[in-house]
Write an enzyme that holds these catalytic residues in place. Structure first.
Site, short mmCIF file in Angstrom:
data_model
loop_
_atom_site.label_atom_id
_atom_site.label_comp_id
_atom_site.label_asym_id
_atom_site.label_seq_id
_atom_site.Cartn_x
_atom_site.Cartn_y
_atom_site.Cartn_z
CG ASP A 254 13.67 48.31 131.72
OD1 ASP A 254 14.10 49.39 131.64
OD2 ASP A 254 12.76 47.68 131.00
CG HIS A 282 11.60 48.89 127.55
ND1 HIS A 282 12.47 48.79 128.57
CD2 HIS A 282 12.21 49.51 126.44
CE1 HIS A 282 13.65 49.59 127.94
NE2 HIS A 282 13.48 49.82 126.71
N1 LIG Z 1 14.17 46.96 125.19
C1 LIG Z 1 15.35 47.28 125.70
O1 LIG Z 1 15.63 47.10 126.78
C2 LIG Z 1 16.16 48.16 124.97
C3 LIG Z 1 17.20 48.98 125.11
C4 LIG Z 1 17.96 49.63 124.35
C5 LIG Z 1 17.83 50.02 123.03
N2 LIG Z 1 16.45 49.35 122.40
C6 LIG Z 1 16.17 49.43 121.31
O2 LIG Z 1 16.90 48.59 120.51
C7 LIG Z 1 16.89 49.02 118.88
C8 LIG Z 1 17.98 48.87 118.39
O3 LIG Z 1 18.97 49.65 119.05
P1 LIG Z 1 20.52 49.70 118.62
O4 LIG Z 1 21.22 50.83 119.65
O5 LIG Z 1 20.98 48.37 118.23
O6 LIG Z 1 20.23 50.63 117.27
P2 LIG Z 1 21.15 50.81 115.91
O7 LIG Z 1 20.54 52.01 115.38
O8 LIG Z 1 22.63 50.94 116.35
O9 LIG Z 1 21.11 49.36 115.33
C9 LIG Z 1 19.76 49.17 114.47
C10 LIG Z 1 20.15 48.32 113.45
O10 LIG Z 1 18.88 47.84 112.90
C11 LIG Z 1 18.85 48.07 111.38
N3 LIG Z 1 17.45 47.85 110.94
C12 LIG Z 1 16.77 48.78 110.77
N4 LIG Z 1 15.64 48.42 110.26
C13 LIG Z 1 15.64 47.15 110.17
C14 LIG Z 1 14.89 46.18 109.66
N5 LIG Z 1 13.70 46.34 109.07
N6 LIG Z 1 15.41 44.73 109.60
C15 LIG Z 1 16.60 44.54 110.33
N7 LIG Z 1 17.48 45.47 110.54
C16 LIG Z 1 17.13 46.75 110.52
C17 LIG Z 1 19.53 49.37 111.16
O11 LIG Z 1 20.01 49.27 109.89
C18 LIG Z 1 20.75 49.37 112.08
O12 LIG Z 1 21.92 48.61 111.63
C19 LIG Z 1 16.08 50.42 119.03
O13 LIG Z 1 14.84 50.21 118.81
C20 LIG Z 1 16.40 50.81 120.51
O14 LIG Z 1 15.59 51.83 120.93
C21 LIG Z 1 15.71 48.46 123.55
#
Ligand SMILES: NC(=O)c1ccc[n+]([C@@H]2O[C@H](COP(=O)([O-])OP(=O)(O)OC[C@H]3O[C@@H](n4cnc5c(N)ncnc54)[C@H](O)[C@@H]3O)[C@@H](O)[C@H]2O)c1
Length: 442
Positions: A254, A282
């Site tokens: 952000d 966030h």
């Molecule tokens: N804070 C930020 O600025 C920000 C920005 C973008 C995305 N995000 C968040 O980050 C997260 C991940 O995003 P992504 O695009 O990599 O998602 P993604 O779906 O591509 O990957 C998530 C991975 O986590 C795994 N997973 C699920 N539960 C799990 C657990 N208990 N332990 C370990 N691994 C587990 C899934 O199998 C998957 O491979 C989402 O929650 C998204 O909303 C945050």
């Protein structure tokens, strides 16, 4: 790296690599020899594959290594990580830093797919810092994790000494000094924000307990999985033996987005924008602070005279940037998120430039701004580069800023009530002010 020399004896193999990719500034690239030590983790997980690689850089002739029968017979591993080599202790390096252990959850996901390669390349910790990557996935993503490990293997990073993969946080988090908690479930169709808080909160409660039990006592934790502020709160509440100050919720993306928009409007390159704070959650209640931000060292409001744009368009653009990106891209931001995680880490391991600061979602106890205690709130921080930070005191507030901050604070307090069952504070009561979208959702 190519294997330059490999010979075997009944108990030993000589394994010497000549690398043309060694990044250490102390080394001569053409003449340096890289000797590699691979050994299995002392506590192997039948589901996980734990391989330890420690590399040493010598100007001396090829060291002798050992490849055991046990190593040759290993069935549960693959590729280069299956090999076990034991160097004599005196052959180990004295020139590089002690190995740093970094855990990444959600390691088979989109964000990690960018981040892991940045970490392994030395971009975050520097070209003389060897790194061990401990990859945590879910049961469903286990096979994909193997693929990730294979890609890391094929990337031949000289600094990458250990890759282990697993689905048990109590094993993966053992002794880690950094934990990047990215893995979370996305909000499914029709799922309320309260539902997402509960389902992901459970993941972070478990991971907090695991960190508390097995991680380094000074582990630094960056929570990325959404809703990241409240997930970070849940995580720290479940890890009472780790300082609450060590937990961060990622709001650096952000901050970067806000800097970019200000630079665009002012017609300057974005490195001219400093002192950018994101306050709060966030979520779409986050507050990009144009009152304290500066362009070329001058307050933004003196450079950008269109204050209506600042209050209305700029603020909303930053708050909703993730959603717009999803519309265009068809998926949530991954590469820029990975960049911002690397930025957040670098901000903690390098001294903050004089007069500047960075944003991070941190624990509010003792904050000087009057923000409610006992939540995780994005605020301005400075670091001496030792992994720790302090909150910036000399910031100013006006009515507009305070009103916006109060809205994000109210949202986080409501989220906290929603997860009371996961923080050990009794029965949850969910009265979220509105079902705000996360920046990455539409
Ligand atoms: N804070 C930020 O600025 C920000 C920005 C973008 C995305 N995000 C968040 O980050 C997260 C991940 O995003 P992504 O695009 O990599 O998602 P993604 O779906 O591509 O990957 C998530 C991975 O986590 C795994 N997973 C699920 N539960 C799990 C657990 N208990 N332990 C370990 N691994 C587990 C899934 O199998 C998957 O491979 C989402 O929650 C998204 O909303 C945050």
């Amino acid at each position: 790296m190519s294997v330059a020399d490999l010979t075997t004896s009944p108990v030993a193999s000589t394994y010497t690599k000549t690398s043309s990719r060694l990044p250490s500034p102390q080394l001569s690239l053409s003449s340096t020899r890289l000797s590699v030590h691979f050994s299995r983790s002392p506590r192997p997980n039948p589901r996980a594959q734990n391989f330890k690689i420690t590399c040493s850089v010598n100007q001396a002739p090829s060291p002798v290594a050992v490849q055991t029968e046990e190593a040759k017979n290993k069935s549960e591993c693959f590729g280069v990580f299956c090999q076990t080599y034991d160097l004599k202790a005196e052959e180990e390096t004295k020139s590089w830093k002690k190995l740093i252990n970094v855990a990444v959850s959600g390691a088979a996901g989109m964000i990690s797919n960018h981040l892991l390669f940045k970490l392994a390349s030395g971009e975050v910790f520097g070209p003389d810092q060897p790194i061990a990557l401990k990859l945590l996935g879910s049961e469903r993503s286990f096979q994909a994790l193997e693929g990730v490990a294979m890609e890391l293997e094929d990337s031949l990073y000289p600094l990458l000494r250990e890759v282990s993969i697993g689905i048990n946080p109590y094993e993966v988090f053992e002794d880690v000094e950094w934990a990047l908690l990215i893995g979370a479930k996305p909000r499914g169709p029709g799922m309320e924000r309260a539902g997402l808080l509960d389902i992901n909160g459970q993941i972070f409660a478990e991971q907090g307990k695991a960190l508390n039990a097995v991680a380094s006592r000074n582990v630094k934790v960056i929570v990325v999985g959404n809703p990241c502020n409240t997930n970070a709160l849940i995580c720290l509440k479940n890890a009472p033996n780790i300082p609450a100050k060590n937990f961060h919720a990622l709001t650096r993306l952000d901050e970067n987005r806000a800097k970019c928009q200000l630079a665009l409007k002012a017609g300057v390159f974005y490195d001219k924008v400093s002192n950018m704070t994101i306050w709060g959650n966030h979520s779409t209640t986050q507050v990009p602070d144009f009152l304290n931000a500066r362009i070329n060292g001058v307050p933004v409001k003196e450079v950008i005279k269109d204050h209506k744009w600042l209050e209305e368009e700029f603020t909303e653009k930053v708050q909703k940037r993730g959603g717009v990106l999803i519309q265009k891209w068809g998926r949530s931001s991954a590469a820029s998120t990975a960049v911002s995680i690397a930025d957040a880490m670098k901000s903690l391991v390098t001294p903050t430039p004089e007069g500047d600061w960075f944003s991070s979602g941190v624990y509010t106890n003792g904050n000087p701004y009057g923000i409610a205690q006992d939540i995780v709130f994005s605020m301005p921080c400075r670091s001496k580069g030792d992994g720790d930070y302090e909150l910036v005191k000399d910031v100013t507030f006006d009515e507009y800023l305070l009103k916006r901050i109060a809205k994000s604070e109210a949202e986080l307090l409501a989220e906290k009530r929603c997860v009371a069952h996961l923080t050990g504070e009794g029965v949850a009561f969910c009265d979220l002010p509105e079902d705000t979208m996360l920046p990455g959702e539409m």
